[in-house]
Write an enzyme that holds these catalytic residues in place. Sequence first.
Site, short mmCIF file in Angstrom:
data_model
loop_
_atom_site.label_atom_id
_atom_site.label_comp_id
_atom_site.label_asym_id
_atom_site.label_seq_id
_atom_site.Cartn_x
_atom_site.Cartn_y
_atom_site.Cartn_z
CD GLU A 166 -2.82 -0.10 -0.41
OE1 GLU A 166 -3.19 -1.02 -1.13
OE2 GLU A 166 -2.84 1.09 -0.76
C1 LIG Z 1 2.64 -9.75 0.24
C2 LIG Z 1 2.44 -8.61 -0.69
C3 LIG Z 1 1.16 -8.25 -1.07
C4 LIG Z 1 0.95 -7.21 -1.98
N1 LIG Z 1 -0.32 -6.93 -2.42
C5 LIG Z 1 -0.48 -6.10 -3.48
C6 LIG Z 1 -1.76 -5.94 -4.11
O1 LIG Z 1 -2.76 -6.52 -3.68
N2 LIG Z 1 -1.85 -5.16 -5.21
C7 LIG Z 1 -0.76 -4.51 -5.73
O2 LIG Z 1 -0.89 -3.84 -6.73
N3 LIG Z 1 0.46 -4.60 -5.13
C8 LIG Z 1 0.62 -5.39 -4.03
N4 LIG Z 1 1.86 -5.52 -3.45
C9 LIG Z 1 2.97 -4.74 -3.97
C10 LIG Z 1 3.40 -3.63 -3.02
O3 LIG Z 1 2.43 -2.62 -2.97
C11 LIG Z 1 4.78 -3.15 -3.51
O4 LIG Z 1 5.70 -4.17 -3.17
C12 LIG Z 1 5.18 -1.82 -2.90
O5 LIG Z 1 4.35 -0.79 -3.39
C13 LIG Z 1 6.64 -1.46 -3.19
O6 LIG Z 1 6.98 -1.67 -4.55
P1 LIG Z 1 8.28 -2.54 -4.87
O7 LIG Z 1 8.18 -3.82 -4.13
O8 LIG Z 1 8.44 -2.62 -6.34
O9 LIG Z 1 9.49 -1.75 -4.24
P2 LIG Z 1 10.26 -0.50 -4.91
O10 LIG Z 1 9.30 0.48 -5.42
O11 LIG Z 1 11.28 -1.05 -5.84
O12 LIG Z 1 10.97 0.12 -3.63
C14 LIG Z 1 12.19 -0.41 -3.08
C15 LIG Z 1 12.64 0.53 -1.96
O13 LIG Z 1 12.93 1.82 -2.50
C16 LIG Z 1 12.19 2.82 -1.83
N5 LIG Z 1 11.80 3.85 -2.80
C17 LIG Z 1 11.26 3.67 -4.01
N6 LIG Z 1 11.02 4.85 -4.59
C18 LIG Z 1 11.41 5.80 -3.74
C19 LIG Z 1 11.41 7.23 -3.75
N7 LIG Z 1 10.91 7.92 -4.77
N8 LIG Z 1 11.88 7.88 -2.68
C20 LIG Z 1 12.34 7.21 -1.61
N9 LIG Z 1 12.37 5.87 -1.53
C21 LIG Z 1 11.90 5.17 -2.58
C22 LIG Z 1 10.99 2.12 -1.24
O14 LIG Z 1 10.48 2.80 -0.10
C23 LIG Z 1 11.58 0.76 -0.87
O15 LIG Z 1 12.19 0.80 0.38
C24 LIG Z 1 2.06 -6.51 -2.49
C25 LIG Z 1 3.36 -6.85 -2.08
C26 LIG Z 1 3.54 -7.88 -1.21
C27 LIG Z 1 4.95 -8.25 -0.82
#
Ligand SMILES: Cc1cc2nc3c(=O)[nH]c(=O)nc-3n(C[C@H](O)[C@H](O)[C@H](O)COP(=O)(O)OP(=O)(O)OC[C@H]3O[C@@H](n4cnc5c(N)ncnc54)[C@H](O)[C@@H]3O)c2cc1C
Length: 594
Positions: free
Chosen positions: A441
Amino acid sequence: MGQYVAPRRDMQFVLHELLRAEDEFRQLPPYSEMSRDLLDQVLEEAGKFASEVLFPLNHIGDEEGCHFENGVVTTPKGFKRAYEQFREAGWPSLAADPAYGGQGLPHTIGYALEEILNSANQAFAMYPLLTHGAYQALRAHGTEDQKRIFLPKLVSGEWTGTMCLTEPQAGSDLGLLRTRAEPSRDGSYKITGTKIFVSSGEHDLSQNIVHLVLARLPDGPPGTKGISLFIVPKFLPTADGEVGERNNVKCGSIEHKMGIHGNATCVMNMEDATAWMVGQPNRGLQAMFVMMNGARIGVGMQGLGQTEVAYQNALAYAKERVQARALSGPKAPNRPADPIIVHADVRRMLLTQKAYVEGGRAFAYWVALLLDKSDSHPDEQVRKECQDLVALLTPVVKAFLTDNGVTCTNLALQVFGGHGYIREGGMDQYVRDARINTIYEGTNGIQALDLLGRKVLLDGGVKLGRLGVIVKSFVEDASQSQGMAEFTAPLGALVGKIEQLTMEIGGKAQERPDEVSAAAADYLRLVGHLMLGYFWAKSARIALDPKFASDPFYVAKLATARFYFSRLFTETESLFLSARSGASNLLALDAELF
Ligand SMILES: Cc1cc2nc3c(=O)[nH]c(=O)nc-3n(C[C@H](O)[C@H](O)[C@H](O)COP(=O)(O)OP(=O)(O)OC[C@H]3O[C@@H](n4cnc5c(N)ncnc54)[C@H](O)[C@@H]3O)c2cc1C
């Protein structure tokens, strides 16, 4: 394994004594009949259902997890029957619009229910909670036809919902998403693409699954301005709203993950899947924000729920487990050693959990009440003010409560010592389940940027100013009361210091935009403490009433308020130092030199 009893007494304290919810609801036409008795009754029944049906499945769900075979996902043993009971009892429709079969209760009670469900079994709770989010988005942005077909089924829980945003290359940055939507002649669309990490994407609990999918139209501009929102149902609805032909949206696999094993996290593949647009072309993120904002408060309730259940178990253990004698001499001379709750360090761990969970509950329920007022208050000005506060505080509920959830579930495990680390005690599940709440989220880092960058600085501090007025007027009023200075003095000082820090960061950011990102996480915790300080001071004021002097509930409230101000609120001092230290200590080092 373990125990969970809904903390009804504390919920009642928050609703009736701190927030005076019944009086507030009387001002809101849809809820004017909402009596204290009705609210209490709902919480009592929810607590029973959670303890008797959902909590016993929590550990089973963790051990067994979901199964995937040939595109079919099966939930852990007992989940299907529990979901039927959940539906039969009418829980999915509690806080939904009567026009679509809902029971019309306020968000405040809906979120209190969420806390209970999440304490009992977060993995299970995610199936209906995402459904409620899909209901909210379609109710706000769907066409009349879409509402007629989908809302009654989502409200009854016969169909469940999901949100499909994330793709392998598009996580926090949804502007990178590639899923395509091609218009068809009949006004529908064909969607092609892969979504990952879709919670509850496929399962055996409901007749149909309604996916809300973000995708790009052929002429959609790049970035977030070219994203539209679509309904992609697993089974296409017939004209009379029943389950029809199978759509080409299929689960490719499920993830093996750290926690919430009972919830299926799915890779969803769409190949020319039939879809209908929700809202306006290229304005999908705005429509999805309805679901995302509701879900962000909902994830805060997950953090709170995990904190509560872990705390209850740690407290019971600390009273039972005997080790060593209190330094001041035996407290249980008839036992071979004293229960560990006599030791100051164990009390530090327990009181941290108690202060964060009770303070967090008051804060989160207040935000839920503001949401009710922002929807239904007859005065437009009040609605606008409440909307501003909800917008400002949603990232704080999400991130502050879930960060504290990680801290507190770890402390609860620590209270068990080695018996917490081994799986037999069941405490590791709370730590693992609570961990996701800081990530999905919108990670907590993204929440902090949203708060400081968008909600505070871009808005010229107007929303923050509204919050400041509320806290300052309480401080002014309450500081006259006997015994309140120890709470109101630090709280009043914090408002001014946050305002000062905001101006400093705003000034520095004009020269160097990275200053915002560098200060954001500290800033969010400062606003979190402003809120918890406000509610602990309010709680202390009630507890200081001489008529409660010997009532154990209020004695404990006062002691916890003192603990909070002495040991947790004081974190604000280091947060100011860290926030003021600026971006250079973070950015000086070349990436290659790490
Ligand atoms: C169990 C689980 C359930 C989920 N359920 C859903 C769902 O139902 N629907 C859905 O669509 N998604 C879902 N997700 C996805 C989840 O919302 C994403 O994993 C999350 O938004 C982060 O994206 P990412 O994993 O690609 O990390 P990234 O975006 O790659 O981030 C990696 C790190 O970089 C940091 N970061 C990234 N950009 C910035 C910035 N601009 N400034 C500062 N820091 C930054 C982040 O805070 C994080 O620490 C789920 C994930 C999991 C693990």
